[in-house]
Design an enzyme around this catalytic site. Structure first.
Site, PDB file in Angstrom:
ATOM      1  CE  LYS A 230      12.155   6.950  -7.293  1.00  0.00           C
ATOM      2  NZ  LYS A 230      12.130   5.630  -7.980  1.00  0.00           N
TER       3      LYS A 230
ATOM      4  CE  LYS B 249     -24.371   6.570  15.133  1.00  0.00           C
ATOM      5  NZ  LYS B 249     -24.251   5.554  14.104  1.00  0.00           N
TER       6      LYS B 249
ATOM      7  CB  THR C 294      -8.382 -12.795  27.886  1.00  0.00           C
ATOM      8  OG1 THR C 294      -9.288 -13.464  28.754  1.00  0.00           O
ATOM      9  CG2 THR C 294      -7.187 -12.286  28.688  1.00  0.00           C
ATOM     10  CG  HIS C 295     -10.834 -15.214  24.913  1.00  0.00           C
ATOM     11  ND1 HIS C 295     -10.410 -16.108  23.956  1.00  0.00           N
ATOM     12  CD2 HIS C 295     -10.113 -15.495  26.023  1.00  0.00           C
ATOM     13  CE1 HIS C 295      -9.490 -16.905  24.469  1.00  0.00           C
ATOM     14  NE2 HIS C 295      -9.276 -16.552  25.725  1.00  0.00           N
TER      15      HIS C 295
ATOM     16  CG  ASN D 121      21.157   2.537 -12.625  1.00  0.00           C
ATOM     17  OD1 ASN D 121      20.142   3.107 -13.057  1.00  0.00           O
ATOM     18  ND2 ASN D 121      21.759   1.554 -13.275  1.00  0.00           N
TER      19      ASN D 121
ATOM     20  CE1 TYR E 183      16.588   1.600 -11.034  1.00  0.00           C
ATOM     21  CE2 TYR E 183      16.697   1.197 -13.394  1.00  0.00           C
ATOM     22  CZ  TYR E 183      16.103   1.810 -12.306  1.00  0.00           C
ATOM     23  OH  TYR E 183      15.018   2.626 -12.496  1.00  0.00           O
TER      24      TYR E 183
ATOM     25  CD  GLN F  71      10.263   5.312 -13.192  1.00  0.00           C
ATOM     26  OE1 GLN F  71      11.352   5.713 -13.546  1.00  0.00           O
ATOM     27  NE2 GLN F  71       9.208   5.294 -13.989  1.00  0.00           N
TER      28      GLN F  71
ATOM     29  CD  GLU G 263     -16.003   4.649  12.342  1.00  0.00           C
ATOM     30  OE1 GLU G 263     -16.793   3.803  11.932  1.00  0.00           O
ATOM     31  OE2 GLU G 263     -16.306   5.851  12.447  1.00  0.00           O
TER      32      GLU G 263
ATOM     33  CB  SER H 276       9.189   8.337 -12.232  1.00  0.00           C
ATOM     34  OG  SER H 276      10.484   8.798 -12.579  1.00  0.00           O
TER      35      SER H 276
ATOM     36  CB  SER I 156     -25.417  10.766  12.372  1.00  0.00           C
ATOM     37  OG  SER I 156     -26.448  10.429  11.471  1.00  0.00           O
TER      38      SER I 156
ATOM     39  CG  ASN J 260     -20.965   8.424  13.879  1.00  0.00           C
ATOM     40  OD1 ASN J 260     -21.535   7.718  14.710  1.00  0.00           O
ATOM     41  ND2 ASN J 260     -21.576   8.926  12.823  1.00  0.00           N
TER      42      ASN J 260
HETATM   43  N1  ARG Z   1      13.425   7.204 -12.573  1.00  0.00           N
HETATM   44  C1  ARG Z   1      14.299   6.087 -12.316  1.00  0.00           C
HETATM   45  C2  ARG Z   1      13.867   5.348 -11.042  1.00  0.00           C
HETATM   46  O1  ARG Z   1      13.114   5.886 -10.309  1.00  0.00           O
HETATM   47  C3  ARG Z   1      15.706   6.554 -12.181  1.00  0.00           C
HETATM   48  C4  ARG Z   1      16.744   5.563 -12.508  1.00  0.00           C
HETATM   49  C5  ARG Z   1      16.767   5.286 -13.943  1.00  0.00           C
HETATM   50  N2  ARG Z   1      17.848   4.448 -14.287  1.00  0.00           N
HETATM   51  C6  ARG Z   1      17.899   3.795 -15.480  1.00  0.00           C
HETATM   52  N3  ARG Z   1      18.913   3.037 -15.682  1.00  0.00           N
HETATM   53  N4  ARG Z   1      16.947   3.914 -16.351  1.00  0.00           N
HETATM   54  O2  ARG Z   1      14.242   4.242 -10.787  1.00  0.00           O
END
Ligand code: ARG
Length: 466
Positions: A331, A289, A161-162, A116, A323, A328, A296, A29, A283, A291
């Site tokens: 994120k 134009k 409205t609408h 964890n 956990y 993971q 958007e 990660s 454009s 835009n």
């Molecule tokens: N990279 C892990 C995460 O984002 C960290 C925690 C890992 N914990 C484990 N017991 N493998 O969740």
């Protein structure tokens, strides 16, 4: 030549060979969780200080650990740190570098801690900081609206409205509707911060620890109100991330509705506003134009932000306590949504501040579509004592007559009016103009300019404390 350490080596002898390339790819990660470096180091510094204070590690080890961590922080910030995928994540990358720098004492940092609770802490700190940023951006947008609302407290426009012309309102009143919406978003942000303001550090893997740690000390050092109360929940909870994504999704939905209005209002058919050059594009083929690209794109960001919310809900929905590595995957969704909502809020603040209000078009449109029909019905109730249902009926006939004569209600003659109801007098015409209509709606929260100004005053005061 540097010998690259791998996380398997750090765990010791149980794994004989290094992970296969695919395992490394799916497991790592570091590509994105390096974003958590500052939180990870802050957490480790607080943890090490607590370990020393409670006598779990020596003062000398603590000194070396904290000096080493500060060196790493500087290395990362100066772009001198080499992140390694073999070391999986930010936690292992920092710890391995600490061992390079200070040797054996580095191994004592992880006493009474697990990745964890470490990742739970880092991510919480990151999300909390992001919520503070969102609050600040929301305040900027609300302030931009308050300025426009004040300028246009008496500028009339059609209320819809609408998307059909309903009754005249003021542009200031319409702006204040968005202030209410973004104000609710802001209060949701504050609530979420309050709820998540607990430190999971010290929950360790899931069961707590036998070491005499002081979780209140680390909680305080890291700016939390108090430690979390259940170690199992501490490492399995991602509600704070889900709450951030929910708040961001609702806020993005508000931004998207506003973006849609900006798109509609800036068409030549509506011509209610003109976007500044800064927030529109031309454009490549049609020279006439202009835009509303920024609006958007704000509208489109809503899709990916809500996608992130749904994505993380699906990741979490079947996970047993405590956990699981699935977590993971929390994120990237949050990082992407955070970037998108920040950008969308900033772009919208810019558009709102810069757009030109074309008062004449708004006013013209405000009077069309028999927008003062309700005012006629109200007059019949007030002055002639008609029940509202009957007044509604009579007004409907007046609208039909005006339609057949292709004129506005206010342009019907007194004779026309009396053909509809004999007791109608000349006085009625004083109530059929757009300005009169708007000024009359002085009920609390109504569109009358004086009422809009009162709401602006209320929000200016409230925003200082928000
Ligand atoms: N990279 C892990 C995460 O984002 C960290 C925690 C890992 N914990 C484990 N017991 N493998 O969740």
């Amino acid at each position: 030549m540097t010998t690259e350490k791998s996380s398997n080596q750090m765990w010791g002898g149980r794994f004989a060979s290094g992970p296969s390339a695919i395992m490394e790819e799916i497991n790592a990660s570091i590509g994105y969780d390096r974003k958590l470096y500052a939180q990870d180091i802050a957490g480790s510094l607080a943890h090490a200080a607590m370990l020393a204070k409670t006598g779990i590690i020596s003062a000398d080890d603590h000194k070396q650990i904290s000096d080493g961590l500060n060196t790493i922080l500087a290395e990362i910030e100066n772009g001198k740190f080499t992140f390694s995928r073999k070391l999986e994540d930010i936690h292992m990358n920092v710890e391995a570098r600490l061992a390079d720098l200070i040797g054996a004492p580095a191994g004592r940092l992880h006493t009474a801690r697990s990745r964890n609770d470490q990742v739970a802490l880092d991510f919480r700190l990151w999300v909390k900081n992001e919520l503070e940023k969102t609050a600040a951006s929301l305040k900027i947008l609300i302030e931009a609206f308050l300025i426009r609302a004040e300028e246009h407290a008496a500028t009339v426009m059609p209320g819809f409205t609408h998307l059909q012309t309903a009754q005249p309102v003021t542009f200031g009143h319409h702006c204040m509707a968005y202030v209410e919406m973004f104000g609710r978003d802001l209060s949701r942000v504050r609530d979420a911060i309050e709820r998540m303001n607990e430190s999971p550090l010290g929950a360790a893997a899931l069961a707590g620890t036998g070491f005499p740690i002081d979780r209140h000390m680390t909680a305080e050092a890291l700016g939390f109100r108090e430690p979390t109360r259940n170690s199992i929940d501490s490492v399995s909870d991602r509600d704070y991330a889900l709450e951030f994504l929910s708040i961001a999704s609702i806020c993005a939905t508000h931004l998207s509705r506003l973006a849609e209005e900006i798109v509609i209002w800036s068409t030549s058919q509506f011509n209610f506003i003109r976007l500044s050059d800064a927030f529109s594009t031309g454009s490549s083929i049609m020279p006439q134009k202009k835009n509303p690209d920024a609006a958007e794109l704000v509208r489109a960001k809503t899709g990916r932000i809500t996608g992130s919310l749904v994505g993380l809900l699906m990741v979490m929905k079947g996970l047993p306590l405590a956990y699981s590595k699935d977590m993971q995957e929390d994120k990237e969704a949050v990082f992407d949504a955070a970037e998108s909502i920040e950008l969308a809020l900033a772009a919208m603040s810019g558009m709102v501040s810069d757009l030109t209000v074309i008062e004449a078009s708004m006013k013209k449109a405000a009077g069309s579509g028999y927008s003062t029909a309700t005012d006629l019905a109200d007059w019949l109730v007030r002055e002639l004592g008609l029940p509202f249902r009957e007044a509604h009926h009579v007004t409907g006939r007046a609208v039909a007559l005006a339609e057949s004569k292709k004129v506005d209600l206010s342009k019907l003659t007194l004779e026309d009016m009396q053909s509809i109801h004999p007791q109608i007098t000349e006085a009625v015409f004083g109530f059929l103009t757009v300005d009169k209509s708007v000024k009359s709606r002085q009920s609390f929260g109504g569109t009358a300019p004086q009422e809009v100004r009162r709401q602006i005053k209320y929000w200016k005061k409230r925003l200082i404390k928000a």
